[in-house]
Design a protein around this motif. Structure first.
Motif, PDB file in Angstrom:
ATOM      1  N   SER A 105       0.326  -0.812  -0.144  1.00 20.88           N
ATOM      2  CA  SER A 105      -0.145   0.350  -0.103  1.00 20.88           C
ATOM      3  C   SER A 105       0.879   1.715   0.084  1.00 20.88           C
ATOM      4  O   SER A 105       1.995   1.299   0.607  1.00 20.88           O
ATOM      5  CB  SER A 105      -0.790  -0.213   1.130  1.00 20.88           C
ATOM      6  OG  SER A 105      -0.837   0.025   1.902  1.00 20.88           O
ATOM      7  N   LYS A 106       0.899   2.581  -0.757  1.00 24.52           N
ATOM      8  CA  LYS A 106       1.159   3.577  -0.821  1.00 24.52           C
ATOM      9  C   LYS A 106       0.050   4.677  -1.549  1.00 24.52           C
ATOM     10  O   LYS A 106      -0.305   4.319  -1.824  1.00 24.52           O
ATOM     11  CB  LYS A 106       2.166   3.239  -1.875  1.00 24.52           C
ATOM     12  CG  LYS A 106       2.963   4.094  -2.472  1.00 24.52           C
ATOM     13  CD  LYS A 106       4.290   4.092  -3.243  1.00 24.52           C
ATOM     14  CE  LYS A 106       4.799   5.086  -3.393  1.00 24.52           C
ATOM     15  NZ  LYS A 106       6.118   5.012  -4.944  1.00 24.52           N
ATOM     16  N   LEU A 107       1.040   5.701  -0.922  1.00 25.79           N
ATOM     17  CA  LEU A 107       0.112   7.036  -1.249  1.00 25.79           C
ATOM     18  C   LEU A 107       1.093   7.959  -1.595  1.00 25.79           C
ATOM     19  O   LEU A 107       1.828   8.099  -1.529  1.00 25.79           O
ATOM     20  CB  LEU A 107      -0.326   7.689   0.476  1.00 25.79           C
ATOM     21  CG  LEU A 107      -1.168   9.811  -0.146  1.00 25.79           C
ATOM     22  CD1 LEU A 107      -2.246   8.825  -0.111  1.00 25.79           C
ATOM     23  CD2 LEU A 107      -0.818   9.609   1.402  1.00 25.79           C
ATOM     24  N   SER A 108       0.621   8.432  -3.320  1.00 25.96           N
ATOM     25  CA  SER A 108       1.105   9.132  -3.750  1.00 25.96           C
ATOM     26  C   SER A 108       0.006  10.386  -4.367  1.00 25.96           C
ATOM     27  O   SER A 108      -1.305  10.323  -4.233  1.00 25.96           O
ATOM     28  CB  SER A 108       1.227   8.293  -5.197  1.00 25.96           C
ATOM     29  OG  SER A 108       0.058   7.601  -5.364  1.00 25.96           O
ATOM     30  N   PHE A 109       0.855  11.838  -4.619  1.00 27.80           N
ATOM     31  CA  PHE A 109       0.668  12.900  -5.004  1.00 27.80           C
ATOM     32  C   PHE A 109       0.869  13.107  -6.389  1.00 27.80           C
ATOM     33  O   PHE A 109       2.030  12.608  -6.980  1.00 27.80           O
ATOM     34  CB  PHE A 109       0.907  13.917  -3.750  1.00 27.80           C
ATOM     35  CG  PHE A 109      -0.007  13.497  -2.271  1.00 27.80           C
ATOM     36  CD1 PHE A 109      -0.760  13.854  -1.542  1.00 27.80           C
ATOM     37  CD2 PHE A 109       1.751  12.651  -1.833  1.00 27.80           C
ATOM     38  CE1 PHE A 109      -1.353  13.340  -0.666  1.00 27.80           C
ATOM     39  CE2 PHE A 109       0.745  12.794  -0.544  1.00 27.80           C
ATOM     40  CZ  PHE A 109      -0.634  13.275   0.059  1.00 27.80           C
ATOM     41  N   TYR A 110      -0.068  13.957  -6.953  1.00 26.05           N
ATOM     42  CA  TYR A 110       0.356  14.327  -8.364  1.00 26.05           C
ATOM     43  C   TYR A 110      -0.626  15.495  -8.849  1.00 26.05           C
ATOM     44  O   TYR A 110      -1.302  16.136  -8.101  1.00 26.05           O
ATOM     45  CB  TYR A 110      -0.435  12.927  -9.927  1.00 26.05           C
ATOM     46  CG  TYR A 110      -1.577  12.794  -9.265  1.00 26.05           C
ATOM     47  CD1 TYR A 110      -2.567  13.223 -10.342  1.00 26.05           C
ATOM     48  CD2 TYR A 110      -2.136  12.326  -8.555  1.00 26.05           C
ATOM     49  CE1 TYR A 110      -4.122  13.385 -10.476  1.00 26.05           C
ATOM     50  CE2 TYR A 110      -3.696  11.404  -8.533  1.00 26.05           C
ATOM     51  CZ  TYR A 110      -4.553  12.482  -9.095  1.00 26.05           C
ATOM     52  OH  TYR A 110      -5.760  12.264  -9.729  1.00 26.05           O
ATOM     53  N   VAL A 111      -0.334  15.935 -10.007  1.00 26.42           N
ATOM     54  CA  VAL A 111      -0.349  17.161 -10.495  1.00 26.42           C
ATOM     55  C   VAL A 111      -0.544  16.901 -11.656  1.00 26.42           C
ATOM     56  O   VAL A 111       0.134  16.013 -12.373  1.00 26.42           O
ATOM     57  CB  VAL A 111       0.339  18.437  -9.879  1.00 26.42           C
ATOM     58  CG1 VAL A 111       0.521  19.161  -8.662  1.00 26.42           C
ATOM     59  CG2 VAL A 111       1.596  18.299 -11.315  1.00 26.42           C
ATOM     60  N   GLY A 112      -1.887  17.399 -12.586  1.00 23.97           N
ATOM     61  CA  GLY A 112      -1.738  17.180 -13.772  1.00 23.97           C
ATOM     62  C   GLY A 112      -2.198  18.666 -14.456  1.00 23.97           C
ATOM     63  O   GLY A 112      -2.653  19.540 -13.664  1.00 23.97           O
ATOM     64  N   ALA A 113      -2.537  18.635 -15.903  1.00 22.11           N
ATOM     65  CA  ALA A 113      -2.434  19.104 -17.210  1.00 22.11           C
ATOM     66  C   ALA A 113      -4.062  18.517 -18.254  1.00 22.11           C
ATOM     67  O   ALA A 113      -3.768  17.243 -18.377  1.00 22.11           O
ATOM     68  CB  ALA A 113      -1.685  20.341 -17.774  1.00 22.11           C
ATOM     69  N   HIS A 114      -4.756  18.846 -18.606  1.00 19.41           N
ATOM     70  CA  HIS A 114      -5.663  18.959 -19.625  1.00 19.41           C
ATOM     71  C   HIS A 114      -6.689  19.480 -20.380  1.00 19.41           C
ATOM     72  O   HIS A 114      -6.563  20.840 -20.324  1.00 19.41           O
ATOM     73  CB  HIS A 114      -7.021  17.815 -18.751  1.00 19.41           C
ATOM     74  CG  HIS A 114      -7.186  18.403 -17.426  1.00 19.41           C
ATOM     75  ND1 HIS A 114      -7.190  18.629 -16.520  1.00 19.41           N
ATOM     76  CD2 HIS A 114      -8.597  19.107 -18.055  1.00 19.41           C
ATOM     77  CE1 HIS A 114      -8.193  18.937 -16.051  1.00 19.41           C
ATOM     78  NE2 HIS A 114      -8.716  19.729 -16.693  1.00 19.41           N
ATOM     79  N   GLY A 115      -7.155  18.645 -21.793  1.00  9.60           N
ATOM     80  CA  GLY A 115      -7.733  19.630 -22.406  1.00  9.60           C
ATOM     81  C   GLY A 115      -9.437  18.910 -22.347  1.00  9.60           C
ATOM     82  O   GLY A 115      -9.217  17.699 -22.098  1.00  9.60           O
ATOM     83  N   ALA A 116     -10.206  19.299 -22.692  1.00  4.97           N
ATOM     84  CA  ALA A 116     -11.371  18.835 -22.433  1.00  4.97           C
ATOM     85  C   ALA A 116     -12.554  18.993 -23.392  1.00  4.97           C
ATOM     86  O   ALA A 116     -11.982  19.648 -24.151  1.00  4.97           O
ATOM     87  CB  ALA A 116     -11.986  19.403 -21.643  1.00  4.97           C
ATOM     88  N   ILE A 117     -12.761  18.292 -24.095  1.00  3.00           N
ATOM     89  CA  ILE A 117     -14.309  18.586 -24.855  1.00  3.00           C
ATOM     90  C   ILE A 117     -15.601  18.379 -24.390  1.00  3.00           C
ATOM     91  O   ILE A 117     -16.122  17.709 -23.665  1.00  3.00           O
ATOM     92  CB  ILE A 117     -14.461  17.299 -26.291  1.00  3.00           C
ATOM     93  CG1 ILE A 117     -12.961  17.982 -26.887  1.00  3.00           C
ATOM     94  CG2 ILE A 117     -15.477  18.452 -27.058  1.00  3.00           C
ATOM     95  CD1 ILE A 117     -12.611  17.086 -28.062  1.00  3.00           C
ATOM     96  N   VAL A 118     -16.383  19.066 -24.410  1.00  7.00           N
ATOM     97  CA  VAL A 118     -18.034  19.705 -23.505  1.00  7.00           C
ATOM     98  C   VAL A 118     -19.083  19.473 -24.825  1.00  7.00           C
ATOM     99  O   VAL A 118     -19.161  20.798 -25.134  1.00  7.00           O
ATOM    100  CB  VAL A 118     -17.948  21.136 -23.191  1.00  7.00           C
ATOM    101  CG1 VAL A 118     -19.322  20.789 -21.765  1.00  7.00           C
ATOM    102  CG2 VAL A 118     -16.987  21.118 -21.724  1.00  7.00           C
ATOM    103  N   ASN A 119     -19.901  18.956 -24.298  1.00  5.95           N
ATOM    104  CA  ASN A 119     -21.237  19.297 -24.551  1.00  5.95           C
ATOM    105  C   ASN A 119     -22.619  19.306 -23.749  1.00  5.95           C
ATOM    106  O   ASN A 119     -23.092  18.646 -23.246  1.00  5.95           O
ATOM    107  CB  ASN A 119     -21.574  17.577 -25.728  1.00  5.95           C
ATOM    108  CG  ASN A 119     -23.046  17.992 -27.164  1.00  5.95           C
ATOM    109  OD1 ASN A 119     -23.137  19.347 -26.737  1.00  5.95           O
ATOM    110  ND2 ASN A 119     -23.224  16.488 -27.047  1.00  5.95           N
ATOM    111  N   ALA A 120     -22.735  20.652 -23.430  1.00  8.67           N
ATOM    112  CA  ALA A 120     -23.906  20.469 -23.017  1.00  8.67           C
ATOM    113  C   ALA A 120     -24.917  20.694 -23.504  1.00  8.67           C
ATOM    114  O   ALA A 120     -25.597  20.835 -24.996  1.00  8.67           O
ATOM    115  CB  ALA A 120     -23.164  21.671 -21.942  1.00  8.67           C
ATOM    116  N   ASP A 121     -26.934  19.643 -23.305  1.00  8.62           N
ATOM    117  CA  ASP A 121     -27.740  19.991 -23.382  1.00  8.62           C
ATOM    118  C   ASP A 121     -28.874  20.464 -22.336  1.00  8.62           C
ATOM    119  O   ASP A 121     -28.874  20.160 -21.213  1.00  8.62           O
ATOM    120  CB  ASP A 121     -28.006  18.360 -24.033  1.00  8.62           C
ATOM    121  CG  ASP A 121     -28.925  18.080 -24.417  1.00  8.62           C
ATOM    122  OD1 ASP A 121     -29.340  18.870 -25.179  1.00  8.62           O
ATOM    123  OD2 ASP A 121     -29.752  17.428 -24.036  1.00  8.62           O
TER     124      ASP A 121
END
Length: 182
Positions: free
Chosen positions: A31-47
């Protein structure tokens, strides 16, 4: 958006056989606890549903960041993360500026990949107001080589709760991103 959802499901299913050939990252008792950071792009379809027969759909994009932590429990893991996104495109034209979400994720470690489910709460901001939503979805993450970097792909469905005049608003979101684990 249905095509994107089906493509994501196909991608998730294609990871399983390949992951079975990789060596596990952890032993079953680790068992291990790890931390992370990230970046992303997204496509959104709202209805937005105004009731029969009127329906308004809008598309947009978002870019954002993530901070999170995972607790590895053998071949499984649980984690929590926070996302913040700047919204662009048609949704920005409609007054949506940005959104934030707090989420939990849980799933399986499959060698250098992970498959997981997502559940969380989101708040979308714009035009001096905000809307709240529950969100749920699926994702996959793949470690890039032997590095601390990973790539991820997620599908999330948002069901907004406090839409004025009793209207129904949903959003389908596909995110692609990278993470760096500490």
């Amino acid at each position: 958006m249905q095509r994107i959802a089906f493509a994501l499901i196909a991608l998730l299913l294609s990871v399983i056989p390949a992951a079975a050939q990789w060596e596990p990252l952890v032993t079953p008792s680790a068992s291990k606890l790890s931390f992370y950071v990230g970046a992303h792009g997204a496509i959104v379809n709202a209805d937005m549903d105004f009731g029969a027969p009127i329906n308004l759909g809008s598309n947009g994009q978002a870019v954002g960041g993530r901070i999170g932590a995972d607790l590895t429990l053998g071949q499984f893991f649980v984690g929590a993360f926070i996302d913040a996104d700047k919204v662009m495109g048609d949704l920005n034209t409609l007054g949506v500026d940005w959104d934030a979400s707090a989420n939990i994720r849980a799933g399986a470690n499959l060698g250098k990949s992970k498959l997981y489910g997502i559940f969380g709460a989101a708040r979308t901001f714009g035009s001096g107001q905000h809307l709240d939503a529950w969100q749920y979805g699926v994702g996959t993450e793949l470690q890039l080589g032997d590095s601390n970097w990973s790539a991820r792909l997620e599908y999330v469905r948002r069901d907004y709760r406090n839409v004025p005049f009793g209207l129904e608003l949903e959003a389908d979101i596909v995110k692609a991103g990278i993470n760096y684990k500490f």
